[in-house]
Motif scaffolding. Sequence first.
Motif, short mmCIF file in Angstrom:
data_model
loop_
_atom_site.label_atom_id
_atom_site.label_comp_id
_atom_site.label_asym_id
_atom_site.label_seq_id
_atom_site.Cartn_x
_atom_site.Cartn_y
_atom_site.Cartn_z
N ALA A 219 -28.85 100.54 84.30
CA ALA A 219 -28.36 100.62 82.72
C ALA A 219 -28.42 99.40 82.06
CB ALA A 219 -27.12 101.24 82.78
N LEU A 220 -28.15 98.28 82.33
CA LEU A 220 -27.96 96.82 82.08
C LEU A 220 -29.58 96.55 81.67
CD1 LEU A 220 -25.07 95.07 83.89
CD2 LEU A 220 -25.14 96.10 81.42
N ILE A 221 -30.38 96.56 82.44
CA ILE A 221 -31.85 96.49 82.43
C ILE A 221 -32.34 97.14 81.41
CG2 ILE A 221 -34.00 96.71 83.52
CD1 ILE A 221 -32.82 96.51 86.17
N ALA A 222 -32.00 98.20 81.15
CA ALA A 222 -32.62 99.19 80.07
C ALA A 222 -32.03 98.43 78.82
CB ALA A 222 -31.87 100.74 79.97
N ALA A 223 -30.61 98.16 78.69
CA ALA A 223 -30.31 97.38 77.38
C ALA A 223 -30.91 96.05 77.14
CB ALA A 223 -28.83 97.42 77.33
N GLN A 224 -31.06 95.42 78.17
CA GLN A 224 -31.19 93.79 77.70
C GLN A 224 -32.79 93.74 77.82
OE1 GLN A 224 -30.54 90.35 80.93
NE2 GLN A 224 -28.93 90.43 79.34
#
Length: 639
Positions: A219-224
């Motif tokens: 999820a952090l990958i998707a946002a960053q």
Amino acid sequence: MKNTMRILSVSAITVMGVLSIVTPTLAAMSATASCNALEGLSIPALAIGLATKGATVTSAGAVSSNDAASGAAHCLVMGEIYPLSTSEIIHPNTAHKTDVNTPSILFRVALPNDWNHKTLQYGGGGFNGTIPQVDRSSEDGIQSALARGYATLASDSGHKAPYAGGKANELWNSEALRNFGRQQIKKTHDAAQFIMATYYQAAPQHSYFQGGSQGGHEALIAAQFYPDDYDGVIVGYPAYNLEAMHLGSMDYGKTLYNARTAGVDGYQFNAKAGEGWISRPQTRALTRYMLGTCDAKDLALDGASDDMISDAGACQEFITQTLGKNLLAHDDSNPLRCEAGAHSQSTSAKVDLEPCLSDPQIETLARISSRYNLPDGLVLSGGLKSYGRWPMLDGIHIAKDDTVYLSQQEDFGSERGAFDAFQATFPSIDQYNIITQKTYSKPADILENFDPANWVERITTLSRWVDTSGVDFSHFRGKGGKMIHYHGGADVSITPYNSIDFYLRMTGQFKGNKDYLGMNAFWRSDDAATNDRASQNESVGVSGGVVDDFYSFYLIPGYGHGKGYYKASVDWLSALEDWVEQDIAPVNHLVSTDVSGNQLGRRPLCYFPYYPQYVGGSSDTTLASDYECRKLTDYQNLM
């Protein structure tokens, strides 16, 4: 609104700048027929925003509402995204030369008949290797995404787990590892977008991502890394810094296993001689001391005598300052210390049953309860040089027992022949194999042979490929993206202090918080220096722990790694929808429902650094309305 748009007669649609001519079909085609027509659909490489050789829908079939776990009729699509290369030679010109295949990314998409024009992408867990379910049942009164009309999607991240028919060395392959590390998120998203555009003749209005553990990392990958593709993400107990996390886990295992005499009394792991092994009965004794001391002081501390400590700082303050005790001391101030610092029994089997800690065991507890510092010269993605401590001194339930509500809790310590904790059963051995690109399968390989200081270059490279430790989300925030982050305070798979670290670095970069990291006692004074601060946008404020316009973090007492003493069932998706679509920010008092069988009832969720304190006038502690969010008591790592 019921969606009636299907694959129409010859039409042109544009997906990712690619013109695709859809196969002629009838506008009146049934849902089943239009679903079946997707099988064999070719997805051009240019429709995927990262380099591939394109993709294909390998199967598509209609699922009736009666057959769907969600109760929602949908079209279930399976697909395959092709890699650029077929294989990679590992260790050329050596005795360890290996030709490793490059797997395809296998994915699944559920297209509901009644589409709400939104998508939810699910993350995986561990090292992935299987496709998460996209058709999920509604649980605990919370309607599943597919039941709400979401198109849902997920992938195996570009390799198969060994138990699913994959080979253990697949992630030695650099393309496969980059896919697992982050690229599969984007590739799966884009392939699904093409399929949805083909099937619905429309693009989604909102796209979200949700996951826990490795899925929280994703999820952090998707946002960053892919902020233009997502409007909001739900980040659960994230393994965002895989390299630091696994090195910290290896250190955890070494600390424990090196403290058990090899082969004594039937222990299955051979390790170096030592006396510091801590057994399950001894960890229970630690938990029971903390609970018996602090939980009974309910009016002064948590406000509820419920077999759970929600404010660990207040408990430690009471133990050290009021009672004058020190659980890490080698003297009479330590109520758990064995007489003269040694066990009275002579064999480890009997020692394990003694509910006291020897001086070597106290040293083991001290090390596990301290921050793990990486070897000199090893600086990981985001500037990380350390990994947060384990919450062994927080009064959490850290060992299973026979009660119903603790039967699913994670474990620390063991009786003979078994050790159930995440770190010590060494899933980290998979990470060890990825680092060394050689196949080892025994904990002794890590215990005796592995020194990360000898692998600095390789670990640094892996961190660039797989870690998401930086806190610069300026693009995501700038486009209006929202992030809800949560972690359980009783998590002994990924320590909650890993998420607290992330929170402190996230909030520390914003206006009015430049000195926050150094002053906050959740970190030791030198921890702020070991993890680089970021300077992103000083115009953004932080109110009560929430980054005003895009980020909120919740620490949930009693909640483990997706399970535990308190199983928090929260409608995160509705909270995210409200924030993204109606600009209603999540607040304290998001309600969580316990379903663990321990009859804790309902509690408000409080954003960090707050916790739910019981303030009701009766003995009934099960009503969320009888709690208020109060600030946690800061405390140092060690007593």
